[in-house]
Design an enzyme around this catalytic site. Structure first.
Site, mmCIF file in Angstrom:
data_model
loop_
_atom_site.group_PDB
_atom_site.id
_atom_site.type_symbol
_atom_site.label_atom_id
_atom_site.label_comp_id
_atom_site.label_asym_id
_atom_site.label_seq_id
_atom_site.Cartn_x
_atom_site.Cartn_y
_atom_site.Cartn_z
ATOM 1 N N PHE A 50 10.516 -77.298 84.694
ATOM 2 C CA PHE A 50 11.917 -77.295 85.136
ATOM 3 C C PHE A 50 12.702 -78.301 84.305
ATOM 4 O O PHE A 50 12.338 -79.474 84.193
ATOM 5 C CB PHE A 50 12.043 -77.638 86.627
ATOM 6 C CG PHE A 50 13.460 -77.524 87.118
ATOM 7 C CD1 PHE A 50 13.994 -76.287 87.458
ATOM 8 C CD2 PHE A 50 14.274 -78.642 87.198
ATOM 9 C CE1 PHE A 50 15.310 -76.168 87.878
ATOM 10 C CE2 PHE A 50 15.596 -78.537 87.614
ATOM 11 C CZ PHE A 50 16.116 -77.298 87.966
ATOM 12 N N GLU B 133 21.311 -76.166 91.574
ATOM 13 C CA GLU B 133 21.076 -76.944 90.363
ATOM 14 C C GLU B 133 22.212 -77.950 90.201
ATOM 15 O O GLU B 133 23.200 -77.665 89.533
ATOM 16 C CB GLU B 133 20.986 -76.027 89.122
ATOM 17 C CG GLU B 133 19.625 -75.380 88.910
ATOM 18 C CD GLU B 133 19.547 -73.966 89.500
ATOM 19 O OE1 GLU B 133 20.514 -73.539 90.170
ATOM 20 O OE2 GLU B 133 18.513 -73.299 89.288
ATOM 21 N N SER B 134 22.094 -79.101 90.893
ATOM 22 C CA SER B 134 23.010 -80.237 90.766
ATOM 23 C C SER B 134 24.249 -80.162 91.660
ATOM 24 O O SER B 134 24.094 -79.828 92.845
ATOM 25 C CB SER B 134 23.351 -80.529 89.304
ATOM 26 O OG SER B 134 22.163 -80.669 88.544
ATOM 27 N N CYS C 265 21.842 -78.244 86.065
ATOM 28 C CA CYS C 265 20.620 -78.484 85.290
ATOM 29 C C CYS C 265 19.857 -77.164 85.169
ATOM 30 O O CYS C 265 20.430 -76.092 85.337
ATOM 31 C CB CYS C 265 19.781 -79.557 85.972
ATOM 32 S SG CYS C 265 19.303 -79.121 87.651
ATOM 33 N N SER D 192 18.278 -84.238 95.473
ATOM 34 C CA SER D 192 19.664 -84.449 95.033
ATOM 35 C C SER D 192 20.463 -85.116 96.137
ATOM 36 O O SER D 192 20.239 -84.818 97.306
ATOM 37 C CB SER D 192 20.353 -83.106 94.733
ATOM 38 O OG SER D 192 19.849 -82.498 93.591
ATOM 39 N N HIS E 176 20.129 -86.998 90.907
ATOM 40 C CA HIS E 176 19.265 -85.806 90.867
ATOM 41 C C HIS E 176 17.910 -86.201 90.295
ATOM 42 O O HIS E 176 17.845 -86.771 89.204
ATOM 43 C CB HIS E 176 19.916 -84.707 90.037
ATOM 44 C CG HIS E 176 21.265 -84.324 90.567
ATOM 45 N ND1 HIS E 176 21.413 -83.482 91.641
ATOM 46 C CD2 HIS E 176 22.512 -84.731 90.216
ATOM 47 C CE1 HIS E 176 22.706 -83.358 91.916
ATOM 48 N NE2 HIS E 176 23.394 -84.107 91.061
#
Lengths: 320, 320
Positions: free
Chosen positions: A3, A56-57, A71, A207, A220
């Site tokens: 990842f 993702e973030s 990300c 996160s 994160h």
């Protein structure tokens, strides 16, 4: 399973002739986020800001600006282009697009240069690389239009690579709760008085978003041992920001880390046994400064080789 | 204009039931080289070895083995697969495929993982990464078959990044002659008694091959300022090899460098003001050892940002 923790980031500031960005509502921002191939997990709000945690973030939306970080294998530039498409006549004050060096750039769906080609077809911009290609570096694109930086535009990013192995292992435990992780990071104390939101990912990863007035902080964690990565970013004033940078660096003990400062460029406190390997700063033609600094703990890392053959080999030797 | 200096490398050893590889002749090897998208520039020979200078690096052919290095955007694995195709029943003793970390892996035509998938479809192999993903590292694939290393198999590679700016500028002068470059590098003295061959590339770049008996040395310079890279590789005995590594490192003064040792793993002399950042070694199941070490000069590099917008921006701001 790899990842990519390192993020792409956009920041857009619009002028007074554009509708209030918060008033566009969650459904509007959901569509923007989907364009980058991420999704919204949750939201916290205060009087001036909506802070979305993403798969993702993160995304932060104010009346006249937004900051979005993604990300993994997302295509953040798609979100920006889609955002622009939603307005007949948008009054753009400032656009900044950044990409941190990736662990595995060859696995990304686009390169920075390709992203910039698409942006340049729409916006007159300039682009740069800060730092060296064979080590940590930062790509930056900005709208080439004069912009007077506001105090809340000044941001500090701390990008941490190869965090302490025992800390990474603790973050990689199955069935962790956000309460346990907040305790490890001591964030309840650090962000007292903030609106706070966090998420624990499966099989690992964490996160958080924190907002107070027009200020935000976001962290994160990608704890996977061979390529652990933690990013912290904030637009808190430089004194508070530096205190937080030191806090997270001391807790996570990365082997190497970068600091990116947009706006004012304060002296970054440097722990002992640290080497600053590179520094690259730039006064952008749009009117503000950026500085990228790459630091390395003075330690010799004796490492295991990483096997890449996960499957037992059953192929017969050709012709043998 | 970006040129990727870092190399891919294959080494193949065949058994006695395979024809003499040298006897296959230049036309055979020309076809192998073309498969990787490189070409042969020149050749020197001695009683046991043909040493080819290539448009992208080098090829050395002995009776029962060959070593091929290619840089740039070549696909070296195509050359290896094509080589295997030329034999109905090849007696492979050892196959080793390496890839150094690239400055811009996203510009390569294949990734190491993709290369290995193709090799694994033909040969039972194992693959590894040595070093960290966000800094210098080395990929290695080997045929999973026991092999007793010969003295001439033991190789040392010195990979130098960001050489001294004045040295890089000297190598980047237009209309340089190989005589001038040999003098700068003091190689006439160093390789007295060797068969020697070299080439000066346009607009810049330099390669040499040197052979003596079954031993070889090869050097490749990519002097472009923002991503200068020089590789030196030899199978000379470790004492001579270490002396040459020190010689080139002192002359070229890289900011960071790696040493890759296959076979015996001698102590690498380390100059003062140097930090060894990582070391990764491995005993391969085929029976020999490999070690990757990454070194960094203890200096703070203050750098200009690199502009990526080469064209003046003429695009009008969308909707503005």
């Amino acid at each position: 399973m790899f990842f990519e923790g390192s993020e792409k980031k956009i920041k857009v500031v619009v002028g007074e002739n554009t509708p209030c960005l918060r008033s566009l509502g969650r459904s509007f921002w959901e569509k923007i986020v989907i364009q980058s191939e991420a999704s919204i997990l949750s939201v916290v709000q205060n009087e001036v800001c909506d802070a979305y945690l993403l798969s993702e973030s993160s995304l932060f939306v104010w009346k006249n600006r937004f900051v979005m970080l993604t990300c993994g294998n997302t295509i953040l530039v798609d979100a920006l282009l889609y955002f622009l498409d939603q307005f007949d006549n948008i009054d753009l004050q400032s656009v900044c697009y950044q990409r941190k060096n990736e662990y595995q750039p060859e696995l990304q769906k686009s390169s920075f240069v390709e992203d910039v080609e698409r942006l340049n077809a729409r916006l007159p911009g300039k682009s740069f690389r800060l730092g060296t290609l064979d080590s940590h570096h930062q790509y930056l694109y900005h709208l080439d239009r004069p912009y007077r930086l506001q105090p809340e535009d000044e941001t500090f990013e701390l990008l941490m690579y190869h965090i302490d192995e025992s800390v990474a292992a603790a973050f990689s435990q199955p069935n962790q709760t956000s309460k346990e992780i907040r305790k490890m990071l001591d964030v309840d104390r650090l962000f007292r008085g903030f609106e706070f939101d966090d998420f624990v990912f499966e099989p690992c990863g964490y996160s958080f978003n924190a907002i107070k007035g027009d200020r935000y902080a976001t962290l994160h964690i990608t704890p996977e041992a061979a390529h652990s990565y933690v990013s912290f970013e904030t637009n808190l004033d430089s004194e508070q920001a530096m205190r937080m940078l030191s806090h997270f660096r001391e807790q996570l003990k990365p082997s190497s880390w970068d600091v990116v400062a947009l706006g004012i460029l304060p002296e970054v406190p440097m722990p002992s046994q640290t080497l600053q390997l590179s520094e690259s700063s730039l006064s952008l033609s749009c009117g503000f400064d950026v500085r990228f600094s790459h630091y390395q703990a003075q330690e010799r890392k004796v490492m295991q080789a990483t096997p890449l053959h996960s499957e037992p080999q059953t192929t017969e030797l050709h012709g043998a």
